[in-house]
Design an enzyme around this catalytic site. Sequence first.
Site, PDB file in Angstrom:
ATOM      1  N   ARG A   1      29.574  49.645  52.353  1.00  0.00           N
ATOM      2  CA  ARG A   1      30.069  50.320  51.144  1.00  0.00           C
ATOM      3  C   ARG A   1      29.502  51.727  50.974  1.00  0.00           C
ATOM      4  O   ARG A   1      29.451  52.249  49.875  1.00  0.00           O
ATOM      5  CB  ARG A   1      29.805  49.472  49.894  1.00  0.00           C
ATOM      6  CG  ARG A   1      30.545  48.134  49.896  1.00  0.00           C
ATOM      7  CD  ARG A   1      30.534  47.490  48.524  1.00  0.00           C
ATOM      8  NE  ARG A   1      31.279  46.246  48.532  1.00  0.00           N
ATOM      9  CZ  ARG A   1      30.740  45.047  48.732  1.00  0.00           C
ATOM     10  NH1 ARG A   1      29.436  44.939  48.947  1.00  0.00           N
ATOM     11  NH2 ARG A   1      31.497  43.962  48.710  1.00  0.00           N
TER      12      ARG A   1
ATOM     13  N   LYS B   1      37.098  65.630  54.006  1.00  0.00           N
ATOM     14  CA  LYS B   1      38.279  64.850  54.388  1.00  0.00           C
ATOM     15  C   LYS B   1      37.981  64.052  55.654  1.00  0.00           C
ATOM     16  O   LYS B   1      37.552  64.615  56.664  1.00  0.00           O
ATOM     17  CB  LYS B   1      39.476  65.763  54.633  1.00  0.00           C
ATOM     18  CG  LYS B   1      40.148  66.274  53.384  1.00  0.00           C
ATOM     19  CD  LYS B   1      41.437  66.988  53.751  1.00  0.00           C
ATOM     20  CE  LYS B   1      42.196  67.454  52.530  1.00  0.00           C
ATOM     21  NZ  LYS B   1      43.464  68.124  52.898  1.00  0.00           N
TER      22      LYS B   1
ATOM     23  N   GLU C   1      42.678  77.880  62.876  1.00  0.00           N
ATOM     24  CA  GLU C   1      42.182  77.602  61.530  1.00  0.00           C
ATOM     25  C   GLU C   1      41.416  78.787  60.946  1.00  0.00           C
ATOM     26  O   GLU C   1      41.170  78.839  59.749  1.00  0.00           O
ATOM     27  CB  GLU C   1      41.291  76.351  61.542  1.00  0.00           C
ATOM     28  CG  GLU C   1      42.017  75.065  61.950  1.00  0.00           C
ATOM     29  CD  GLU C   1      42.925  74.510  60.858  1.00  0.00           C
ATOM     30  OE1 GLU C   1      42.987  75.114  59.763  1.00  0.00           O
ATOM     31  OE2 GLU C   1      43.562  73.481  61.094  1.00  0.00           O
TER      32      GLU C   1
ATOM     33  N   LYS D   1      36.574  78.257  52.813  1.00  0.00           N
ATOM     34  CA  LYS D   1      36.919  76.859  52.552  1.00  0.00           C
ATOM     35  C   LYS D   1      35.999  76.249  51.503  1.00  0.00           C
ATOM     36  O   LYS D   1      36.446  75.475  50.647  1.00  0.00           O
ATOM     37  CB  LYS D   1      36.864  76.037  53.840  1.00  0.00           C
ATOM     38  CG  LYS D   1      37.305  74.596  53.596  1.00  0.00           C
ATOM     39  CD  LYS D   1      37.605  73.828  54.851  1.00  0.00           C
ATOM     40  CE  LYS D   1      38.189  72.465  54.504  1.00  0.00           C
ATOM     41  NZ  LYS D   1      38.463  71.645  55.706  1.00  0.00           N
TER      42      LYS D   1
ATOM     43  N   GLU E   1      42.138  67.936  46.193  1.00  0.00           N
ATOM     44  CA  GLU E   1      43.446  68.495  46.537  1.00  0.00           C
ATOM     45  C   GLU E   1      44.517  68.190  45.486  1.00  0.00           C
ATOM     46  O   GLU E   1      45.583  67.658  45.774  1.00  0.00           O
ATOM     47  CB  GLU E   1      43.904  68.006  47.914  1.00  0.00           C
ATOM     48  CG  GLU E   1      45.013  68.861  48.512  1.00  0.00           C
ATOM     49  CD  GLU E   1      45.326  68.500  49.956  1.00  0.00           C
ATOM     50  OE1 GLU E   1      46.477  68.136  50.218  1.00  0.00           O
ATOM     51  OE2 GLU E   1      44.421  68.592  50.795  1.00  0.00           O
TER      52      GLU E   1
ATOM     53  N   ARG F   1      43.649  73.463  46.848  1.00  0.00           N
ATOM     54  CA  ARG F   1      43.215  73.049  48.191  1.00  0.00           C
ATOM     55  C   ARG F   1      44.395  72.773  49.114  1.00  0.00           C
ATOM     56  O   ARG F   1      44.271  72.886  50.336  1.00  0.00           O
ATOM     57  CB  ARG F   1      42.301  71.825  48.111  1.00  0.00           C
ATOM     58  CG  ARG F   1      41.703  71.448  49.462  1.00  0.00           C
ATOM     59  CD  ARG F   1      40.599  70.421  49.382  1.00  0.00           C
ATOM     60  NE  ARG F   1      40.090  70.113  50.702  1.00  0.00           N
ATOM     61  CZ  ARG F   1      39.086  69.293  50.956  1.00  0.00           C
ATOM     62  NH1 ARG F   1      38.459  68.692  49.967  1.00  0.00           N
ATOM     63  NH2 ARG F   1      38.705  69.078  52.202  1.00  0.00           N
TER      64      ARG F   1
ATOM     65  N   ASN G   1      46.663  73.658  53.836  1.00  0.00           N
ATOM     66  CA  ASN G   1      47.588  72.943  54.713  1.00  0.00           C
ATOM     67  C   ASN G   1      48.702  73.848  55.253  1.00  0.00           C
ATOM     68  O   ASN G   1      49.699  73.335  55.790  1.00  0.00           O
ATOM     69  CB  ASN G   1      48.216  71.758  53.966  1.00  0.00           C
ATOM     70  CG  ASN G   1      47.191  70.698  53.616  1.00  0.00           C
ATOM     71  OD1 ASN G   1      46.357  70.328  54.434  1.00  0.00           O
ATOM     72  ND2 ASN G   1      47.241  70.213  52.386  1.00  0.00           N
TER      73      ASN G   1
ATOM     74  N   HIS H   1      50.570  72.822  58.310  1.00  0.00           N
ATOM     75  CA  HIS H   1      50.154  71.485  58.704  1.00  0.00           C
ATOM     76  C   HIS H   1      51.243  70.424  58.576  1.00  0.00           C
ATOM     77  O   HIS H   1      51.213  69.424  59.292  1.00  0.00           O
ATOM     78  CB  HIS H   1      48.922  71.066  57.901  1.00  0.00           C
ATOM     79  CG  HIS H   1      47.650  71.694  58.402  1.00  0.00           C
ATOM     80  ND1 HIS H   1      47.481  73.060  58.451  1.00  0.00           N
ATOM     81  CD2 HIS H   1      46.507  71.151  58.881  1.00  0.00           C
ATOM     82  CE1 HIS H   1      46.270  73.319  58.931  1.00  0.00           C
ATOM     83  NE2 HIS H   1      45.669  72.184  59.201  1.00  0.00           N
TER      84      HIS H   1
ATOM     85  N   HIS I   1      51.594  68.306  61.771  1.00  0.00           N
ATOM     86  CA  HIS I   1      51.405  66.857  61.830  1.00  0.00           C
ATOM     87  C   HIS I   1      52.656  66.162  62.355  1.00  0.00           C
ATOM     88  O   HIS I   1      52.573  65.148  63.056  1.00  0.00           O
ATOM     89  CB  HIS I   1      51.032  66.317  60.450  1.00  0.00           C
ATOM     90  CG  HIS I   1      49.661  66.724  60.006  1.00  0.00           C
ATOM     91  ND1 HIS I   1      49.201  66.542  58.716  1.00  0.00           N
ATOM     92  CD2 HIS I   1      48.636  67.306  60.684  1.00  0.00           C
ATOM     93  CE1 HIS I   1      47.968  66.996  58.626  1.00  0.00           C
ATOM     94  NE2 HIS I   1      47.606  67.462  59.793  1.00  0.00           N
TER      95      HIS I   1
ATOM     96  N   HIS J   1      45.391  69.842  68.144  1.00  0.00           N
ATOM     97  CA  HIS J   1      45.685  70.041  66.727  1.00  0.00           C
ATOM     98  C   HIS J   1      45.858  71.520  66.400  1.00  0.00           C
ATOM     99  O   HIS J   1      46.805  71.909  65.706  1.00  0.00           O
ATOM    100  CB  HIS J   1      44.576  69.437  65.869  1.00  0.00           C
ATOM    101  CG  HIS J   1      44.748  69.659  64.398  1.00  0.00           C
ATOM    102  ND1 HIS J   1      45.797  69.140  63.678  1.00  0.00           N
ATOM    103  CD2 HIS J   1      44.017  70.381  63.514  1.00  0.00           C
ATOM    104  CE1 HIS J   1      45.711  69.516  62.412  1.00  0.00           C
ATOM    105  NE2 HIS J   1      44.631  70.264  62.293  1.00  0.00           N
TER     106      HIS J   1
END
Length: 369
Positions: free
Chosen positions: A122, A144, A186, A228, A238, A242, A246, A249, A253, A267
């Site tokens: 946990r 993330k 990036e 960032k 987000e 934020r 992307n 992206h 993706h 990527h």
Amino acid sequence: MTQTIRVNLDARSYDVHVGAGLLARAGELIAPFAPTGRVFIVTDQNVARHHRAALVASLDAAGLKNWTITLAPGEGSKSFEGLELLSRHLLQAGINRKDLIIAFGGGVIGDLAGLTAGLIKRGVDFVQIPTTLLAQVDSSVGGKTAIDTPEGKNLVGLINQPRLVIADPALLQTLPERERRAGYAEIVKLGLISDAPFFEWCEQNAAAIIAGEPGPLTHAIAKAIAFKAGVVERDETEQGERALLNLGHTFAHALEGHAGYDGALLHGEAVAAGMSLAFQLSAALGLATEADAKRVRTHLTQAGFITDLRQLPGAPYDPDRLMQLAAADKKAQAGKLTFILARAIGRAFIEPDTPADVVRELLHIETRS
């Protein structure tokens, strides 16, 4: 010279240390976050071969007992199977809730180790020591973490902030040029989002950054991390700003999902193609000028990226499958396509209701042989 950039998130705040030679100080920097004196290094075979000995020596010098779990390199490890494998390794090694996990690798290792740290027992603290340019400037900062599924990229995950990030540009010297170029996507992204002068600087310095020249490389890394960090501080989960990070992206993706995450398409390469598409889409919608879209595509091409989908690794791409993957992207809401578009270089914005017919037409044009 090293720089320390603070990510201010109240109780979840942490420092990002940037500077060549920091791996030798990793044990000293990590020790305050390892109350049991026990740390578990999660890495991949490539990173272990080049850098594990140096990290272990630093941890040993700081009196930290350490174990290493070495995984297969590549996006395939960022999966349910990889999550199960890593979790079982940690449990079998006897990890407890006060121990510390070190994510020592690129974005795949950072994502997988960060997600596992958030789930196992946990929640176990972790630190990031990113070893690729892309991970140093993007995925290691902001919390993330996720794994991929056949339905799409990063669809199963959580936001789990690290306790510390150590970004040592010297680690990038062992990378193939292709990997450094992937990370550059990036970096230039932040200029396209909200800093036109920085994009212009990138136009002049891209070759030096990709070649690994220390001055331009370290400046670009620190600039990207600071940018960032500011965005994450203002919108950690987000809900608004934020999402601008992307840019490109949703397309990227979809391209990665279409390619099957087999490693043929990196990527950063997908992000570069996606950013070019985002500016083309913006121009098609009458938001940005054709000149800006051409300038972006020209720069990315001159930096060594492939922006022609017909030549991109993983081709041929089916435009209808790309549309399906874009619609399944986690940024889509209530069946509407959300894209980051731009009114100009440095003026990106969130469009939550992008016309699907225009996106579809663009993809059909760009994939037509």
